[in-house]
Design a protein around this motif. Sequence first.
Motif, short mmCIF file in Angstrom:
data_model
loop_
_atom_site.label_atom_id
_atom_site.label_comp_id
_atom_site.label_asym_id
_atom_site.label_seq_id
_atom_site.Cartn_x
_atom_site.Cartn_y
_atom_site.Cartn_z
N ALA A 78 -8.14 56.24 -63.03
CA ALA A 78 -8.29 57.62 -62.58
C ALA A 78 -9.28 58.38 -63.45
CB ALA A 78 -6.94 58.33 -62.60
N ILE A 79 -10.04 59.25 -62.81
CA ILE A 79 -10.90 60.22 -63.50
C ILE A 79 -10.44 61.59 -63.05
CG2 ILE A 79 -13.21 61.16 -63.76
CD1 ILE A 79 -14.37 58.49 -63.27
N GLU A 80 -10.13 62.45 -64.00
CA GLU A 80 -9.63 63.79 -63.68
C GLU A 80 -10.48 64.84 -64.36
OE1 GLU A 80 -5.60 66.50 -64.37
OE2 GLU A 80 -5.74 64.46 -65.18
N ARG A 81 -11.04 65.72 -63.58
CA ARG A 81 -11.79 66.83 -64.15
C ARG A 81 -10.80 67.88 -64.62
NH1 ARG A 81 -16.07 70.93 -61.10
NH2 ARG A 81 -16.23 72.41 -62.81
N LEU A 82 -10.87 68.22 -65.89
CA LEU A 82 -9.99 69.26 -66.43
C LEU A 82 -10.62 70.63 -66.20
CD1 LEU A 82 -8.92 67.54 -69.78
CD2 LEU A 82 -7.81 67.46 -67.54
N ALA A 83 -9.84 71.67 -66.38
CA ALA A 83 -10.34 73.02 -66.14
C ALA A 83 -11.56 73.31 -67.01
CB ALA A 83 -9.23 74.04 -66.44
N ASP A 84 -12.55 73.98 -66.43
CA ASP A 84 -13.75 74.33 -67.17
C ASP A 84 -13.42 75.19 -68.38
OD1 ASP A 84 -15.69 73.07 -65.65
OD2 ASP A 84 -15.86 74.74 -64.25
N GLY A 85 -14.05 74.88 -69.51
CA GLY A 85 -14.03 75.79 -70.63
C GLY A 85 -15.21 76.74 -70.48
N MET A 86 -15.26 77.78 -71.27
CA MET A 86 -16.39 78.70 -71.21
C MET A 86 -17.63 78.09 -71.86
SD MET A 86 -15.43 81.25 -69.47
CE MET A 86 -16.67 82.50 -69.77
N HIS A 87 -17.43 77.01 -72.67
CA HIS A 87 -18.56 76.42 -73.39
C HIS A 87 -18.59 74.89 -73.29
CE1 HIS A 87 -17.47 80.25 -75.45
NE2 HIS A 87 -18.76 80.47 -75.28
#
Length: 254
Positions: A78-87
């Motif tokens: 599995a590849i999971e995109r985590l929530a975007d950080g601001m940086h």
Amino acid sequence: MMAAQVRRQLTTTAPPSPYKRTAAAHDETLFQFTRGRFLTDEANELAKRHIRFNVDELARLAVQAAEAASKGPRPYIAIERLADGMHSKAIRFTMDNGFQAVGKVPTPNAGLPRLTTASEVATMDFIGHTLPSLSVLGTPVPKVLSWYSSADNPVAAEYILMENARGVPLSSLWDKLGVRVKFKVLEKVAAYQQRWSQVRFTQYGSLYYRGDLDRSSSSPGLQYTDKDGNYAVDERFAVGPSVSRQNVDDGRAD
């Protein structure tokens, strides 16, 4: 082993282990900022948070780290995109045996190129347990598996690949915890902060491995007073340019 040697070892271009490709690995939105909107100058704000990189190569490094840990072939499932950080961008890779690694890629607004990533890894080493026998403050941090502070590598971007931190976000449990448990959590956080404040340095700036500073040959080893009041010198580290947000945001980097 020196940091530069570790980095070269873990970013070898050996043939990758077989792993399952997913649509998420090639979705263009992966490289875009999708966490929210901006009321002013949105195009510029989004551009500062857009970064393209080689997801397959980052996955290969995650597989390689998992194979080193388990001493055997290891496909990921599995590849999971985590929530975007601001940086930064973050992707979590999960292997068939449950091993998880997180790849973190800084976006253009993260700070000074090269220096920000290099300082982050060195600081995690200094305060954490990536080298337990040499740990200074014993703060639990994810183990760094591989990293590169230049875009000149197969990932095509600066990156830090680390073990996934165990547990769940405190925010998901906080409202369900009793007062006594909440107090214990705050006590633990305060204890870490107390340790950090007890260490005194002789220079101003950010921490780096000495080998990652251009002036490494003349940079003195890190000099500090530890939490027990003992004077110490650590030749692994040195103080270099500050990567503090207050020193680089709003044009100050220039």
